[in-house]
Motif scaffolding. Sequence first.
Motif, PDB file in Angstrom:
ATOM      1  N   GLN A 296       0.675  -1.191   0.037  1.00 35.71           N
ATOM      2  CA  GLN A 296      -0.056  -0.079  -0.058  1.00 35.71           C
ATOM      3  C   GLN A 296       0.754   1.211   0.065  1.00 35.71           C
ATOM      4  O   GLN A 296       0.498   2.098  -0.481  1.00 35.71           O
ATOM      5  N   TRP A 297       2.057   1.133   0.498  1.00 35.30           N
ATOM      6  CA  TRP A 297       2.968   2.370   0.699  1.00 35.30           C
ATOM      7  C   TRP A 297       4.047   2.472  -0.590  1.00 35.30           C
ATOM      8  O   TRP A 297       4.074   3.624  -1.044  1.00 35.30           O
TER       9      TRP A 297
ATOM     10  N   TRP B  94       9.510   4.773   9.623  1.00 36.88           N
ATOM     11  CA  TRP B  94       8.576   3.729   9.357  1.00 36.88           C
ATOM     12  C   TRP B  94       8.209   2.609  10.370  1.00 36.88           C
ATOM     13  O   TRP B  94       7.116   2.409  10.681  1.00 36.88           O
TER      14      TRP B  94
ATOM     15  N   HIS C 238       4.413   2.465  12.385  1.00 41.35           N
ATOM     16  CA  HIS C 238       3.633   1.363  12.370  1.00 41.35           C
ATOM     17  C   HIS C 238       3.436   0.951  13.758  1.00 41.35           C
ATOM     18  O   HIS C 238       2.446   0.092  13.907  1.00 41.35           O
TER      19      HIS C 238
ATOM     20  N   ARG D 164       4.636  10.605   9.416  1.00 46.21           N
ATOM     21  CA  ARG D 164       4.399  10.393   8.237  1.00 46.21           C
ATOM     22  C   ARG D 164       4.745  11.642   7.127  1.00 46.21           C
ATOM     23  O   ARG D 164       5.207  10.949   5.926  1.00 46.21           O
TER      24      ARG D 164
ATOM     25  N   ASP E 191       6.555  10.077   3.647  1.00 46.37           N
ATOM     26  CA  ASP E 191       6.259  10.658   2.385  1.00 46.37           C
ATOM     27  C   ASP E 191       7.239  11.267   1.616  1.00 46.37           C
ATOM     28  O   ASP E 191       7.519  10.932   0.432  1.00 46.37           O
TER      29      ASP E 191
ATOM     30  N   ILE F  94       9.730   8.087   0.635  1.00 50.44           N
ATOM     31  CA  ILE F  94       9.172   7.284  -0.343  1.00 50.44           C
ATOM     32  C   ILE F  94       9.013   8.159  -1.534  1.00 50.44           C
ATOM     33  O   ILE F  94       9.368   7.363  -2.690  1.00 50.44           O
TER      34      ILE F  94
END
Length: 195
Positions: A92-93, A116, A120, A180, A184, A187
């Motif tokens: 999903q990421w 990360w 989580h 987060r 982002d 990623i």
Amino acid sequence: LDITDIATGWTEQRAVWGKGEAGVLEQIVSIEAALPFRILGFDCDNGGEFLQWHLVRYFQERPTPVQFTRSRPYQKNDNAHVEQKNWTHVRQWLGYQRFEKPILVSLLNELYTTEWRLLHNFFLPSAKLQHKQRIRSKIIKIHDDPKTPYQRILDSERIPQRTKDKLMDLYNTLNPFELRKAIDQKISKIRHLAR
């Protein structure tokens, strides 16, 4: 690699270039060092990256050996907890894109070992299946209240209080919004380099 603790839901991910024995073992050692508890058992799928003598020796040749088991051949759902996390914690990421540049391994591992794992394990709750009940043709699933892996560790009687205290101190320094945002950004950089 995607490692999931069944009791708490704590997860750790690591990237490995290829499926070589040495690289996989190196990342398993890294994961074990990052866990807030001891490994009592290691159950893997039937991939050649796991069914190798380096890993068997690593878990068996220690003062208190770790039980090493594997799933049945062609029974993917034997490791359903991990298969679920492959979707929620990786695909999903990061998507299904193939990463073909060795530089991405270090970038992914830098992400996995920092923001990360914190986001989580400390902030994303999940519900655990308590039991299933069959009523005629319908299966009713009963789940517990959603909790984060961190909350499940705090609730556990098997985890020493000093470990809980360390985790509470760490939790008090974290901001999920900052985590987060950092995830982002990393990623985005990883996807850019992958293209």
